[in-house]
Design a protein around this motif. Structure first.
Motif, PDB file in Angstrom:
ATOM      1  N   ARG A 248       4.221 -16.230  -6.979  1.00 51.69           N
ATOM      2  CA  ARG A 248       4.304 -15.371  -5.496  1.00 51.69           C
ATOM      3  C   ARG A 248       5.177 -15.941  -5.109  1.00 51.69           C
ATOM      4  NH1 ARG A 248      -1.009 -18.525  -1.932  1.00 51.69           N
ATOM      5  NH2 ARG A 248      -0.282 -17.859   0.149  1.00 51.69           N
ATOM      6  N   PRO A 249       6.351 -17.632  -5.165  1.00 51.21           N
ATOM      7  CA  PRO A 249       7.198 -16.829  -4.861  1.00 51.21           C
ATOM      8  C   PRO A 249       8.224 -15.884  -4.336  1.00 51.21           C
ATOM      9  CG  PRO A 249       7.340 -19.401  -6.247  1.00 51.21           C
ATOM     10  CD  PRO A 249       5.612 -18.292  -6.159  1.00 51.21           C
ATOM     11  N   VAL A 250       7.671 -15.408  -5.476  1.00 47.38           N
ATOM     12  CA  VAL A 250       9.350 -14.816  -5.644  1.00 47.38           C
ATOM     13  C   VAL A 250       8.632 -12.899  -4.990  1.00 47.38           C
ATOM     14  CG1 VAL A 250      10.036 -12.901  -7.301  1.00 47.38           C
ATOM     15  CG2 VAL A 250       9.840 -15.419  -8.241  1.00 47.38           C
ATOM     16  N   VAL A 251       7.261 -12.952  -5.369  1.00 46.98           N
ATOM     17  CA  VAL A 251       6.281 -11.406  -4.230  1.00 46.98           C
ATOM     18  C   VAL A 251       7.024 -11.841  -2.775  1.00 46.98           C
ATOM     19  CG1 VAL A 251       4.820 -10.855  -3.763  1.00 46.98           C
ATOM     20  CG2 VAL A 251       4.240 -11.354  -5.876  1.00 46.98           C
ATOM     21  N   GLU A 252       6.713 -13.280  -2.059  1.00 47.73           N
ATOM     22  CA  GLU A 252       6.941 -14.209  -1.048  1.00 47.73           C
ATOM     23  C   GLU A 252       8.403 -13.485  -0.642  1.00 47.73           C
ATOM     24  OE1 GLU A 252       3.364 -17.051   0.009  1.00 47.73           O
ATOM     25  OE2 GLU A 252       5.335 -17.284  -0.967  1.00 47.73           O
ATOM     26  N   SER A 253       9.138 -14.277  -1.712  1.00 40.92           N
ATOM     27  CA  SER A 253      10.978 -14.036  -1.357  1.00 40.92           C
ATOM     28  C   SER A 253      11.340 -12.377  -1.050  1.00 40.92           C
ATOM     29  CB  SER A 253      11.409 -14.883  -2.551  1.00 40.92           C
ATOM     30  OG  SER A 253      13.455 -14.260  -2.096  1.00 40.92           O
ATOM     31  N   ALA A 254      10.329 -11.413  -2.175  1.00 40.34           N
ATOM     32  CA  ALA A 254      11.156 -10.183  -2.013  1.00 40.34           C
ATOM     33  C   ALA A 254      10.883  -9.641  -1.122  1.00 40.34           C
ATOM     34  CB  ALA A 254      11.184  -9.998  -3.477  1.00 40.34           C
ATOM     35  N   GLN A 255       9.545  -9.743  -0.353  1.00 44.61           N
ATOM     36  CA  GLN A 255       9.171  -8.931   0.883  1.00 44.61           C
ATOM     37  C   GLN A 255       8.971  -7.412   0.841  1.00 44.61           C
ATOM     38  OE1 GLN A 255       8.366 -10.468   4.253  1.00 44.61           O
ATOM     39  NE2 GLN A 255       8.052 -11.888   2.572  1.00 44.61           N
ATOM     40  N   ARG A 256       8.022  -7.515  -0.434  1.00 43.88           N
ATOM     41  CA  ARG A 256       8.492  -5.348  -0.426  1.00 43.88           C
ATOM     42  C   ARG A 256       7.378  -5.029  -0.297  1.00 43.88           C
ATOM     43  NH1 ARG A 256      13.033  -4.717  -2.843  1.00 43.88           N
ATOM     44  NH2 ARG A 256      13.481  -5.926  -4.606  1.00 43.88           N
ATOM     45  N   SER A 257       7.050  -5.471   1.136  1.00 46.66           N
ATOM     46  CA  SER A 257       5.484  -4.422   2.179  1.00 46.66           C
ATOM     47  C   SER A 257       5.462  -2.966   1.224  1.00 46.66           C
ATOM     48  CB  SER A 257       5.743  -4.570   3.848  1.00 46.66           C
ATOM     49  OG  SER A 257       6.728  -3.761   3.857  1.00 46.66           O
ATOM     50  N   ASN A 258       6.563  -2.117   1.177  1.00 46.77           N
ATOM     51  CA  ASN A 258       6.493  -0.835   1.385  1.00 46.77           C
ATOM     52  C   ASN A 258       5.983  -1.025  -0.406  1.00 46.77           C
ATOM     53  OD1 ASN A 258       8.720  -2.017   0.036  1.00 46.77           O
ATOM     54  ND2 ASN A 258       9.092  -0.190  -1.131  1.00 46.77           N
ATOM     55  N   LEU A 259       5.854  -1.490  -0.781  1.00 49.90           N
ATOM     56  CA  LEU A 259       4.951  -1.515  -2.746  1.00 49.90           C
ATOM     57  C   LEU A 259       3.368  -2.066  -1.715  1.00 49.90           C
ATOM     58  CD1 LEU A 259       7.667  -3.247  -5.367  1.00 49.90           C
ATOM     59  CD2 LEU A 259       6.898  -0.988  -4.985  1.00 49.90           C
ATOM     60  N   PHE A 260       2.733  -2.602  -1.463  1.00 45.89           N
ATOM     61  CA  PHE A 260       1.387  -2.786  -1.304  1.00 45.89           C
ATOM     62  C   PHE A 260       1.358  -1.643  -0.119  1.00 45.89           C
ATOM     63  CE2 PHE A 260      -1.657  -3.863   1.592  1.00 45.89           C
ATOM     64  CZ  PHE A 260      -2.891  -5.057   0.432  1.00 45.89           C
ATOM     65  N   THR A 261       1.474  -1.225   0.520  1.00 47.47           N
ATOM     66  CA  THR A 261       1.569   0.076   1.951  1.00 47.47           C
ATOM     67  C   THR A 261       1.438   1.197   0.740  1.00 47.47           C
ATOM     68  OG1 THR A 261       3.504  -0.435   2.646  1.00 47.47           O
ATOM     69  CG2 THR A 261       1.378  -1.622   3.768  1.00 47.47           C
ATOM     70  N   GLN A 262       2.475   1.675   0.637  1.00 42.77           N
ATOM     71  CA  GLN A 262       2.396   2.536  -0.006  1.00 42.77           C
ATOM     72  C   GLN A 262       1.218   3.674  -0.966  1.00 42.77           C
ATOM     73  OE1 GLN A 262       6.477   3.061  -1.957  1.00 42.77           O
ATOM     74  NE2 GLN A 262       6.094   2.899  -3.996  1.00 42.77           N
ATOM     75  N   SER A 263       0.628   2.997  -2.107  1.00 38.64           N
ATOM     76  CA  SER A 263      -0.734   3.129  -2.214  1.00 38.64           C
ATOM     77  C   SER A 263      -1.888   2.070  -2.531  1.00 38.64           C
ATOM     78  CB  SER A 263      -0.309   2.619  -4.352  1.00 38.64           C
ATOM     79  OG  SER A 263       0.256   1.024  -4.656  1.00 38.64           O
ATOM     80  N   LEU A 264      -1.531   1.475  -1.177  1.00 37.52           N
ATOM     81  CA  LEU A 264      -3.346   1.182  -0.217  1.00 37.52           C
ATOM     82  C   LEU A 264      -4.357   1.681  -0.684  1.00 37.52           C
ATOM     83  CD1 LEU A 264      -4.821  -1.655   0.247  1.00 37.52           C
ATOM     84  CD2 LEU A 264      -3.631  -0.648   2.276  1.00 37.52           C
ATOM     85  N   HIS A 265      -3.739   2.618   0.700  1.00 40.00           N
ATOM     86  CA  HIS A 265      -4.994   3.923   0.591  1.00 40.00           C
ATOM     87  C   HIS A 265      -5.686   4.504  -0.819  1.00 40.00           C
ATOM     88  CE1 HIS A 265      -4.796   2.673   4.990  1.00 40.00           C
ATOM     89  NE2 HIS A 265      -3.265   3.165   4.725  1.00 40.00           N
ATOM     90  N   ALA A 266      -4.698   4.914  -1.487  1.00 43.74           N
ATOM     91  CA  ALA A 266      -5.215   5.737  -2.281  1.00 43.74           C
ATOM     92  C   ALA A 266      -6.023   4.660  -3.266  1.00 43.74           C
ATOM     93  CB  ALA A 266      -3.722   6.631  -3.144  1.00 43.74           C
ATOM     94  N   CYS A 267      -5.545   3.058  -3.514  1.00 40.13           N
ATOM     95  CA  CYS A 267      -6.701   2.903  -3.916  1.00 40.13           C
ATOM     96  C   CYS A 267      -7.326   1.690  -3.777  1.00 40.13           C
ATOM     97  CB  CYS A 267      -5.491   2.092  -5.429  1.00 40.13           C
ATOM     98  SG  CYS A 267      -3.849   2.485  -6.381  1.00 40.13           S
ATOM     99  N   ARG A 268      -7.204   1.870  -2.437  1.00 44.45           N
ATOM    100  CA  ARG A 268      -8.309   0.456  -2.384  1.00 44.45           C
ATOM    101  C   ARG A 268      -9.659   0.696  -2.698  1.00 44.45           C
ATOM    102  NH1 ARG A 268      -7.273  -2.215   3.731  1.00 44.45           N
ATOM    103  NH2 ARG A 268      -8.865  -3.894   2.657  1.00 44.45           N
TER     104      ARG A 268
ATOM    105  N   ASP B 296       1.486  -4.052  -7.415  1.00 43.16           N
ATOM    106  CA  ASP B 296       0.671  -3.537  -6.305  1.00 43.16           C
ATOM    107  C   ASP B 296      -0.077  -2.697  -6.409  1.00 43.16           C
ATOM    108  OD1 ASP B 296       1.377  -1.514  -8.130  1.00 43.16           O
ATOM    109  OD2 ASP B 296       3.130  -0.427  -6.513  1.00 43.16           O
ATOM    110  N   PRO B 297      -1.306  -1.474  -5.149  1.00 42.56           N
ATOM    111  CA  PRO B 297      -1.715  -1.391  -5.645  1.00 42.56           C
ATOM    112  C   PRO B 297      -2.083  -0.338  -6.602  1.00 42.56           C
ATOM    113  CG  PRO B 297      -2.044  -1.808  -3.311  1.00 42.56           C
ATOM    114  CD  PRO B 297      -1.187  -1.862  -4.051  1.00 42.56           C
ATOM    115  N   LYS B 298      -1.549   0.493  -7.280  1.00 39.80           N
ATOM    116  CA  LYS B 298      -1.032   1.553  -8.149  1.00 39.80           C
ATOM    117  C   LYS B 298      -0.858   0.633  -9.403  1.00 39.80           C
ATOM    118  CE  LYS B 298       2.121   4.815  -9.629  1.00 39.80           C
ATOM    119  NZ  LYS B 298       3.584   5.704  -9.489  1.00 39.80           N
ATOM    120  N   GLY B 299      -0.453  -0.451  -9.742  1.00 41.50           N
ATOM    121  CA  GLY B 299      -0.557  -1.369 -10.926  1.00 41.50           C
ATOM    122  C   GLY B 299      -1.612  -1.008 -11.366  1.00 41.50           C
ATOM    123  N   LEU B 300      -2.265  -2.022 -10.704  1.00 40.29           N
ATOM    124  CA  LEU B 300      -4.154  -2.838 -10.782  1.00 40.29           C
ATOM    125  C   LEU B 300      -4.881  -1.443 -10.828  1.00 40.29           C
ATOM    126  CD1 LEU B 300      -4.368  -5.752  -8.195  1.00 40.29           C
ATOM    127  CD2 LEU B 300      -2.810  -5.565 -10.664  1.00 40.29           C
TER     128      LEU B 300
END
Length: 267
Positions: free
Chosen positions: A215-235, A190-194
């Motif tokens: 990739r298939p595991v990411v798509e299957s889990a559908q954890r959009s919150n892990l992307f959005t919650q730290s996107l603005h802070a880390c982008r 996720d953004p914070k992890g990277l």
């Protein structure tokens, strides 16, 4: 700089904070020192802001860590031995020794808690920094990590978290300026992890499964919150990243707009 300002900055650094509720001090730091960015009722921080906080303290003659006090065994006479004493776990880190030549063996699905200096004195060649505690417990189940470990004596280290293991103690092991051993970054996808991986000193590799497996595991889990919650802070930091491994992972992460926690990684 007031004592409250110093305490605020030290806590910000110790907690490796990405967000704080806005208040008088946090807003002043944004407006006067450029530390953080106002985001509604909160202030968002990037790893670069934490560096600014450290530099600000140092430039004013303050240390970045609160005075540590004493152990209960070394308490002065009179009064309670607990007053002013360090928490018993203050200097402990959670580790799992891996590979040949290590002096300690962790139990299956477990870890060992040792003082930071004792961890640094272990005969490992490479330090595997793990973001979360549960993946550390199960570190041997991630068989694809062996590709990065490459049959070397390795110490897996939990990076610490408030209310669990002290982040300052883990930071001492990571810094270890005397031996300067290389590190492996094992963080959430996720953004914070990277962003944390990009800031890890002496990083030899970003530890992720093969993209065809991840990739298939990411798509299957559908954890959009892990992307959005730290996107603005880390982008902003990640968009400027020149390291090929981090840049590639960031492009893939943005392409999916989904994240994945370590616990969900293929094993």
């Amino acid at each position: 700089m007031s004592p409250s300002d110093v305490q605020f900055l030290r806590r910000l650094i110790a907690d490796n904070a990405l967000e704080r509720r806005s208040g008088v001090i946090s807003i002043q730091m944004v407006e006067k020192e450029g530390i953080g960015r106002l985001k509604g009722q909160t202030v968002a921080y990037t790893p670069l802001d934490l560096v600014k906080a450290e530099n600000l303290l140092k430039s004013r003659g303050y240390g970045t860590v609160t005075s540590t006090g004493h152990t209960r065994s070394d308490a002065p006479p009179g009064g309670s031995e607990k007053y002013g004493a360090l928490a018993v776990m203050a200097d402990l880190v959670a580790v799992v020794p891996i590979g040949p030549g290590m002096d300690l063996i962790a139990p299956p699905n477990g870890f060992i808690a040792v003082p930071a200096q004792a961890a640094m004195d272990l005969p490992y060649e490479i330090l595997l920094v793990c973001e979360n505690l549960e993946p550390l417990l199960n570190i041997r189940q991630y068989h694809w990590l062996l590709e990065f470990i490459n049959d070397r004596p390795t110490l897996a280290l939990f990076r610490g978290k408030p209310q669990q293991f002290n982040t300052n103690a883990a930071a001492r092991v990571i810094a270890d300026t005397e031996r300067l051993r290389p590190t492996l970054a094992f963080f959430d996808f996720d953004p914070k992890g990277l962003a944390m991986a990009a800031s890890l000193p002496r990083r030899e590799a970003l530890c992720l499964p093969q993209w065809s497996e991840l990739r298939p595991v990411v798509e299957s889990a559908q954890r959009s919150n892990l992307f959005t919650q730290s996107l603005h802070a880390c982008r902003a930091q990640l968009d400027k990243e020149l390291d090929p491994e981090i840049a590639l992972a960031w492009q893939r992460l943005k392409g999916l707009s989904l994240g994945l926690d370590q616990e969900g990684f293929p094993r």
